[in-house]
Every structure is written in C-alpha cells, then in structure tokens.
Write a protein that holds these residues in place. Sequence first.
Motif, short mmCIF file in Angstrom:
data_model
loop_
_atom_site.label_atom_id
_atom_site.label_comp_id
_atom_site.label_asym_id
_atom_site.label_seq_id
_atom_site.Cartn_x
_atom_site.Cartn_y
_atom_site.Cartn_z
N TYR A 23 5.41 14.38 -42.48
CA TYR A 23 6.22 15.57 -42.22
C TYR A 23 6.63 15.63 -40.75
O TYR A 23 7.80 15.90 -40.43
N LEU A 24 5.70 15.35 -39.85
CA LEU A 24 6.02 15.40 -38.42
C LEU A 24 7.01 14.31 -38.02
O LEU A 24 7.90 14.55 -37.19
N ARG A 25 6.91 13.14 -38.61
CA ARG A 25 7.89 12.08 -38.34
C ARG A 25 9.28 12.51 -38.78
O ARG A 25 10.28 12.26 -38.09
N LYS A 26 9.37 13.15 -39.95
CA LYS A 26 10.66 13.63 -40.43
C LYS A 26 11.24 14.68 -39.48
O LYS A 26 12.43 14.66 -39.17
N LEU A 27 10.39 15.60 -39.03
CA LEU A 27 10.86 16.62 -38.08
C LEU A 27 11.36 16.00 -36.79
O LEU A 27 12.40 16.40 -36.25
N GLN A 28 10.62 15.02 -36.27
CA GLN A 28 11.03 14.35 -35.05
C GLN A 28 12.36 13.63 -35.24
O GLN A 28 13.22 13.65 -34.36
N LYS A 35 15.76 14.46 -33.22
CA LYS A 35 16.44 13.40 -32.50
C LYS A 35 17.89 13.33 -32.95
O LYS A 35 18.81 13.22 -32.12
N LEU A 36 18.11 13.42 -34.26
CA LEU A 36 19.46 13.38 -34.81
C LEU A 36 20.27 14.58 -34.34
O LEU A 36 21.44 14.45 -33.95
N GLY A 61 19.81 16.28 -31.59
CA GLY A 61 20.05 16.11 -30.16
C GLY A 61 21.18 15.14 -29.88
O GLY A 61 21.93 15.28 -28.92
N GLU A 62 21.33 14.13 -30.73
CA GLU A 62 22.41 13.15 -30.56
C GLU A 62 23.76 13.75 -30.92
O GLU A 62 24.77 13.34 -30.38
N LYS A 63 23.79 14.72 -31.82
CA LYS A 63 25.04 15.35 -32.26
C LYS A 63 25.58 16.30 -31.21
O LYS A 63 26.75 16.62 -31.21
N GLU A 64 24.70 16.79 -30.32
CA GLU A 64 25.15 17.79 -29.33
C GLU A 64 25.90 17.20 -28.21
O GLU A 64 26.16 16.25 -27.80
#
Length: 112
Positions: free
Chosen positions: A97-102, A106-107, A109-112
């Motif tokens: 679950y934590l890996r999915k959240l990270q 990350k995804l 943050g890249e879109k911003e």
Amino acid sequence: MKETIFNALAEPNRLHIVELLRNGPLSVGEIAEQLGLNQPQTSKHLRVLSESGLVEVKPRANRRFYQLRTQPLMELDDWLESFRRIWEDRFDNLDEYLRKLQAQEKLAGEKE
C-alpha cells in the motif's frame, strides 16, 4: 493448556525459573540461590510450573533436579507462529500500500 502455561509464566519468579532452566537442569537449592528466594518459595513456584507441564523433576540421590519440558513450549511456539504469519501478511500488505501511495505521489508531482 495455553491458559495454564500463561498463568504459570505470569508470575515473574516463575518466568525467571524457566529462563534459568534454559541452560539445563538445576536443583531446587541452585534455583533458590540464583533467584535469592528461600527454598519453600522456590518449591512452591516449581510445583506450579510442574502442574502446568512446563517442567519435570528428576530425582538424583537425595536431590531433585528440575528441567524444562519441550513439548508445551513447542505447542506455545506453534500457537504464536499463527500470529506471526498474520502480522507478516499485514506488514506485507502495508508495504504494498505504501509503495502504491509513493508511486501516486511521484506521478502527481511529475504532472505539476
């Protein structure tokens, strides 16, 4: 059976006796000396441990030596193992679950 074992081990002196006996058989006098108890107190604790099945007594000459019985401890370990598996599964699920959240953060943050 587990309840009897837990009740026996709930008293600190009895738990200390079990810990002492991990290193091998001891006489009542040796246990009493190492714990700083008198012999009647020690004998009472050993009787409870014996009745719970955790220790057995072996007479040698005029002395009685106590040793751990492995069977009840193995049964207790098997019972505890079921809880270990449950918690390991839960921690594995939490890691996933934590890996999915990270990855989502990350995804995002890249879109911003």
